[in-house]
Design a protein around this motif. Structure first.
Motif, PDB file in Angstrom:
ATOM      1  N   THR A 302       0.805  -1.231   0.000  1.00  0.00           N
ATOM      2  CA  THR A 302       0.000   0.000   0.000  1.00  0.00           C
ATOM      3  C   THR A 302       0.832   1.272   0.000  1.00  0.00           C
ATOM      4  OG1 THR A 302      -0.148   0.157   2.418  1.00  0.00           O
ATOM      5  CG2 THR A 302      -1.751  -1.254   1.302  1.00  0.00           C
ATOM      6  N   GLY A 303       2.120   1.151   0.359  1.00  0.00           N
ATOM      7  CA  GLY A 303       2.939   2.346   0.460  1.00  0.00           C
ATOM      8  C   GLY A 303       2.721   3.121   1.736  1.00  0.00           C
ATOM      9  N   LEU A 304       1.878   2.618   2.645  1.00  0.00           N
ATOM     10  CA  LEU A 304       1.571   3.310   3.890  1.00  0.00           C
ATOM     11  C   LEU A 304       2.436   2.774   5.017  1.00  0.00           C
ATOM     12  CD1 LEU A 304      -2.320   3.330   3.695  1.00  0.00           C
ATOM     13  CD2 LEU A 304      -0.791   5.248   3.270  1.00  0.00           C
ATOM     14  N   PRO A 305       2.889   3.650   5.915  1.00  0.00           N
ATOM     15  CA  PRO A 305       3.643   3.162   7.074  1.00  0.00           C
ATOM     16  C   PRO A 305       2.702   2.592   8.126  1.00  0.00           C
ATOM     17  CG  PRO A 305       3.409   5.535   7.210  1.00  0.00           C
ATOM     18  CD  PRO A 305       2.792   5.136   5.897  1.00  0.00           C
ATOM     19  N   VAL A 306       3.220   1.696   8.920  1.00  0.00           N
ATOM     20  CA  VAL A 306       2.456   1.162  10.049  1.00  0.00           C
ATOM     21  C   VAL A 306       2.800   2.002  11.274  1.00  0.00           C
ATOM     22  CG1 VAL A 306       2.092  -0.842  11.530  1.00  0.00           C
ATOM     23  CG2 VAL A 306       2.378  -1.153   9.081  1.00  0.00           C
ATOM     24  N   ARG A 307       1.803   2.758  11.758  1.00  0.00           N
ATOM     25  CA  ARG A 307       2.038   3.614  12.915  1.00  0.00           C
ATOM     26  C   ARG A 307       2.026   2.825  14.216  1.00  0.00           C
ATOM     27  NH1 ARG A 307       2.230   8.895  11.101  1.00  0.00           N
ATOM     28  NH2 ARG A 307       3.292   9.112  13.108  1.00  0.00           N
ATOM     29  N   VAL A 308       1.139   1.839  14.309  1.00  0.00           N
ATOM     30  CA  VAL A 308       1.049   1.022  15.520  1.00  0.00           C
ATOM     31  C   VAL A 308       0.817  -0.417  15.093  1.00  0.00           C
ATOM     32  CG1 VAL A 308      -0.144   0.585  17.697  1.00  0.00           C
ATOM     33  CG2 VAL A 308       0.090   2.939  16.858  1.00  0.00           C
ATOM     34  N   ALA A 309       1.618  -1.333  15.606  1.00  0.00           N
ATOM     35  CA  ALA A 309       1.411  -2.764  15.393  1.00  0.00           C
ATOM     36  C   ALA A 309       1.021  -3.381  16.734  1.00  0.00           C
ATOM     37  CB  ALA A 309       2.664  -3.422  14.837  1.00  0.00           C
ATOM     38  N   LEU A 310      -0.241  -3.709  16.892  1.00  0.00           N
ATOM     39  CA  LEU A 310      -0.746  -4.197  18.164  1.00  0.00           C
ATOM     40  C   LEU A 310      -0.277  -5.626  18.414  1.00  0.00           C
ATOM     41  CD1 LEU A 310      -4.426  -2.907  17.992  1.00  0.00           C
ATOM     42  CD2 LEU A 310      -2.434  -1.790  18.992  1.00  0.00           C
ATOM     43  N   PRO A 311       0.182  -5.933  19.634  1.00  0.00           N
ATOM     44  CA  PRO A 311       0.576  -7.320  19.936  1.00  0.00           C
ATOM     45  C   PRO A 311      -0.618  -8.249  20.050  1.00  0.00           C
ATOM     46  CG  PRO A 311       0.727  -5.956  21.905  1.00  0.00           C
ATOM     47  CD  PRO A 311       0.414  -5.028  20.768  1.00  0.00           C
ATOM     48  N   ALA A 312      -1.798  -7.684  20.354  1.00  0.00           N
ATOM     49  CA  ALA A 312      -3.017  -8.478  20.464  1.00  0.00           C
ATOM     50  C   ALA A 312      -4.191  -7.597  20.087  1.00  0.00           C
ATOM     51  CB  ALA A 312      -3.193  -9.041  21.870  1.00  0.00           C
ATOM     52  N   HIS A 313      -5.288  -8.205  19.703  1.00  0.00           N
ATOM     53  CA  HIS A 313      -6.484  -7.452  19.359  1.00  0.00           C
ATOM     54  C   HIS A 313      -7.047  -6.771  20.606  1.00  0.00           C
ATOM     55  CE1 HIS A 313     -10.569  -6.618  17.941  1.00  0.00           C
ATOM     56  NE2 HIS A 313     -10.080  -6.718  16.728  1.00  0.00           N
ATOM     57  N   PRO A 314      -7.516  -5.524  20.483  1.00  0.00           N
ATOM     58  CA  PRO A 314      -8.060  -4.839  21.661  1.00  0.00           C
ATOM     59  C   PRO A 314      -9.235  -5.570  22.310  1.00  0.00           C
ATOM     60  CG  PRO A 314      -7.684  -3.278  19.883  1.00  0.00           C
ATOM     61  CD  PRO A 314      -7.490  -4.649  19.298  1.00  0.00           C
TER      62      PRO A 314
END
Length: 571
Positions: A302-314
């Motif tokens: 997508t060309g988009l950066p990942v701002r937050v990579a969650l370790p688990a689903h909220p």
């Protein structure tokens, strides 16, 4: 809504690369050079397809080996010798003898005469061409041996066929040699009779002649006598020839095992084809349906950066959250909040709307824990519960004010985190237009619905935006889902990537009451909050069955719940 692709700009960090049609995007993706991690993704992410292909190949190979007809072979070795009859050798052939050409003899084994003799020997009325196809002949190098192999559908038939063809070949060779000798003997005998007749005639003429004529005729008689003698000796020599066509030096044996099919060859070939098929299937899926599993996948596709990579689903029920990952997540939320210019952040669902709500709620709670005022605005909330589970040291409650359909309804999400009170103002548009939302100095987290005003950049007025994407999502579907005009003004900050939840939990909401002492408590509240708050208090927020690992804390938690001044919303 057109397909959209995004690229990285050195000035803004994000740049719209423009809308393209799906076919063009697919073609450009397929023609792009393969990145270094492509093969790793094919093997790692497609391991189920690869293993499935191997297992399928193994099963098919085993079945094929079981159902394929068995072919048995037996071999008889024949030593080929000179027959004694005069024959012409072909010097310069691959394998030759002075009077025997083994290459020619190998072809004669499958001749019509030999096949007919073998069928007679076997007592079979099978088609000669079919039987001839079952015979093969090998000539070992530097020998005068023919290895005659016969293939049949039973061991006994293979042994009988090899023996019959070996004997038929020797009989045919003997017969040809004897016929040749007989023909030559007959020719010489005819010449001998003619010579004797001529000799007798000359003798009569010499007896009647006198003088010089008699002398000449006597010389001719002597010559004729010599010819008769030579011819008689030749006939006697031919008749004394002992024809030796050869002999069988190794009798054909009954085979112990079939020659075809070969288990290693059949099963190994099917196994290799299954492996290849699994690899091709995995490669095709990775090419045609790239998935966003890691941050590098999101950036690449997508060309988009990942701002937050969650370790688990909220909304994931976690019995033992990892402290290190929670600290890392808190820092990531804080960094995202610090990067938001202004007082609003739009959260768009990349695939599932419930995931965007959960991410927006988790982000809002994290911001509120830092004592920063925050307001969570939900464009489309299904029911009265928030799909979120938090790992906190105390319970939290969500209380809604009553509202008519089409009117904004507000709620208060309150709780205690690490000894401090946390307050989040929750607003459900409840069908009301976005313009009815009152202004606020608090950080406003706008969670868009599946479709609505928040998807229109004219309504969000260039507010910074993040897209919530689940790990394993289809990159094509995500790109096609995003509006083409999104990010044209540089407001698209990036992606929040989260794993797919195995279990979803919800924060229960209570309608129409602000007095905590009068909040209703149902029977489920006594059974669902069975987790020790000091160990994992997030389970007190879950609208799910209790975690089996924490049932041992039931008595302790019951005593603690009796001392609570207000009821716990269950999860």
């Amino acid at each position: 809504m057109g397909t959209h692709n995004w690229g990285v700009d050195s000035r803004t960090g994000l740049t719209d690369l423009g809308a393209t049609d799906a076919a063009a995007m697919d073609d450009s993706h397929l023609s792009a050079p393969v990145d270094a991690g492509y093969y790793r993704r094919v093997l790692v992410r497609g391991w189920r397809l690869v293993i499935g292909g191997v297992v399928l190949g193994l099963v098919v190979g085993a079945v094929a080996f079981a159902v394929l007809p068995r072919t048995w072979t037996s071999t008889a070795a024949v030593l080929v010798t000179t027959t004694g009859a005069t024959s012409t050798s072909s010097v310069g052939e691959r394998t030759t003898d002075e009077e025997v050409n083994l290459d020619t003899e190998a072809q004669l084994v499958k001749s019509a005469e030999v096949v007919d003799r073998a069928l007679t020997e076997l007592g079979s009325d099978a088609d000669p061409s079919t039987v001839a196809a079952q015979v093969s002949v090998q000539v070992p190098a530097n020998t005068t041996v023919l290895e005659i192999t016969y293939a049949a559908d039973s061991p006994e038939a293979a042994q009988a066929g090899a023996s019959a063809f070996a004997q038929a070949y020797l009989d045919s060779r003997r017969s040809v040699a004897e016929d040749d000798i007989d023909q030559r003997v007959q020719t010489l005998q005819d010449q001998l009779e003619q010579a004797r007749t001529e000799q007798t005639s000359l003798q009569r003429q010499a007896a009647a002649a006198s003088g010089a004529d008699a002398t000449a005729l006597q010389a001719e008689v002597a010559a004729a006598a010599a010819t008769v003698t030579d011819l008689a000796q030749s006939v006697a020599s031919l008749k004394s020839i002992l024809v030796t066509p050869g002999r069988v030096i190794n009798e054909a044996d009954v085979p112990d095992s079939p020659a075809q099919p070969q288990a290693a060859l059949v099963i190994g070939s099917c196994l290799a084809l299954g492996l290849l098929g699994g690899l091709l299937a995995s490669a095709w899926r990775e090419r045609s349906r790239p998935r966003l599993v890691e941050a590098s996948d999101v950036t690449r596709e997508t060309g988009l950066p990942v701002r937050v990579a969650l370790p688990a689903h909220p909304a994931e029920v976690r019995t033992e959250p990892e402290f290190a990952s929670e600290v890392t997540l808190a820092r990531a939320w804080r960094a995202l909040a610090d990067d938001v210019p202004g007082t609003s952040l739009v959260v768009l669902p990349g695939d599932a709307h419930a995931d965007a709500v959960a991410v927006g709620a988790a982000f809002s709670w994290s911001v509120a824990r830092s004592t920063r005022p925050v307001r969570l605005v939900l464009e489309a909330l299904a029911g009265d519960d928030l799909p979120v589970a938090l790992d906190e040291t105390a319970a939290a409650t969500l209380v809604w004010d009553a509202a008519e359909p089409g009117e904004l309804r507000t709620g208060r999400w309150t709780g205690v985190a690490r000894g401090s009170e946390v307050h989040v103002e929750v607003v459900d548009l409840h069908g009301a237009p976005l313009s009815d939302l009152p202004t606020s100095d608090a950080l406003t987290v706008l969670v868009a619905g599946p479709e609505g005003a928040l998807w229109d950049t004219d309504h969000t007025e260039g507010s910074p935006t993040v897209v919530v994407v689940s790990s394993g999502a289809d990159a094509r579907a995500i790109q096609a889902h995003l509006p083409s005009e999104l990010g044209a003004d540089g407001s698209l900050m990036g992606v929040v990537l989260h794993p797919r939840p195995s279990t979803r939990a919800t924060l229960g909401g209570v309608l129409g009451s602000t007095d905590a002492d009068t909040l209703p408590t149902n029977a489920d509240a006594d059974t669902d909050a069975d987790t020790d708050a000091a160990t994992d208090p997030s389970a007190a927020l879950l609208d799910e069955e209790p975690i089996e690992a924490h049932e041992e804390h039931e008595d302790v938690h019951e005593d603690a719940r009796e001392d609570e001044a207000e009821p716990v919303a269950h999860g």
